[in-house]
Scaffold this active site. Structure first.
Site, short mmCIF file in Angstrom:
data_model
loop_
_atom_site.label_atom_id
_atom_site.label_comp_id
_atom_site.label_asym_id
_atom_site.label_seq_id
_atom_site.Cartn_x
_atom_site.Cartn_y
_atom_site.Cartn_z
N SER A 130 41.31 33.38 45.63
CA SER A 130 40.33 33.77 46.63
C SER A 130 39.46 34.90 46.08
CB SER A 130 41.03 34.25 47.90
OG SER A 130 40.09 34.80 48.82
N TYR A 172 47.67 39.83 51.19
CA TYR A 172 46.96 38.60 50.84
C TYR A 172 46.08 38.83 49.61
CZ TYR A 172 43.95 34.49 51.28
OH TYR A 172 43.25 33.33 51.04
#
Length: 270
Positions: free
Chosen positions: A142, A155
């Site tokens: 990401s 995350y």
């Protein structure tokens, strides 16, 4: 693009995983689809068999569970038929907010999926691929791994690990005909994105899954170790990597550190 006879896709029941499956089936690859939701996997498998005439196998497995993860590792290590392409797509955003207020058991469970499963499945795949001198791995990371946004600690850290791991392993196996790609999209129209939006994250323009998947397969074919789809996110990642941190904070997520600190203070006071 190089032809991959058999691809294994995790998180294939929806979003990017299902889009990877559809695109690979259209290009003639047989598939092994992995996710927890067996009903949705079977529906997708029937669709792909009917539309493209490819072989599709289904594996229901929870990759945050050691037993489920081990089953998928064994399939990746098997030589008959060998897996030529692994798409590590399964992941979860989890809670967004101050790190100090999170449940550590939930954080650990999320990290087992976002980080440990990616590492173990990559490890299970690349050895056999290197012996056969052919293969590819797409690890769905990401742009968050570069942006380090307040409120997204675990995350973002997990995605930073995935990006770094992918680059290093790529450098170790590329001369043996194996390419490892860290795919680092920004906001993409998937259930994962909708989950993040509900929790207060909007990173910029929302891209369609088909665009991200086609970009990923082209980047893998070109032998790139990292790819950020879309010009907007390329610019944001460039700034995050090279500009001073205080400037990045002001330009890319102004006030998020203040908001996160305020939420933590309110939680502690309560």
């Amino acid at each position: 693009m190089r032809q991959y006879r058999t691809a294994l896709v995790t998180g294939a029941s929806g979003g990017l995983g299902a889009e990877f499956a559809r695109e690979l089936a259209a290009r003639g690859s047989a598939l092994v689809l992995v996710a927890r939701d067996e009903v949705r996997l079977e529906e997708l498998a029937r669709e792909l068999r009917k539309r493209h005439g490819v072989d599709v196998a289904v594996m229901s497995a929870d990759l945050s569970d050691p037993a489920g993860l081990a089953r998928v590792e064994r399939r990746l290590s098997a030589e008959e038929p060998p897996i030529d392409l692994l798409v590590n797509n399964a992941g979860v955003i989890g809670e967004v907010g101050p790190f100090a207020t999170r449940d550590p058991d939930t954080e650990e469970r999320n990290l087992r999926l976002n980080l440990l499963a990616v590492m173990r499945l990559t490890h299970a795949a690349v050895g056999g691929m290197a012996r056969r001198r052919h293969g590819g791995v797409i690890n769905v990371s990401s742009a968050m791994g570069f942006l380090q946004i307040p409120g997204g600690s675990s995350y973002a850290a997990a995605k930073s690990f995935v990006t770094s791991l992918s680059q290093i392993v790529h450098s170790e196996v590329r001369l043996l005909g194996v390419h490892v790609l860290a795919l680092c999209p920004g906001s993409t129209r998937t259930n994962l994105h909708r989950s993040g939006t509900r929790r207060g994250w909007t990173l910029g323009r929302v891209r369609e899954p088909g665009f991200v998947v086609r970009e990923a397969l082209a980047a893998l074919a070109a032998g790139r170790p990292v790819h950020v789809p879309g010009g907007e996110y390329k610019l944001k990642v460039f700034l995050a990597r090279h500009a001073p941190r205080r400037l990045v904070n002001r330009l890319l997520y102004p006030g998020w550190d203040v908001q996160t600190s305020r939420r933590l203070a309110e939680s502690l006071d309560a």
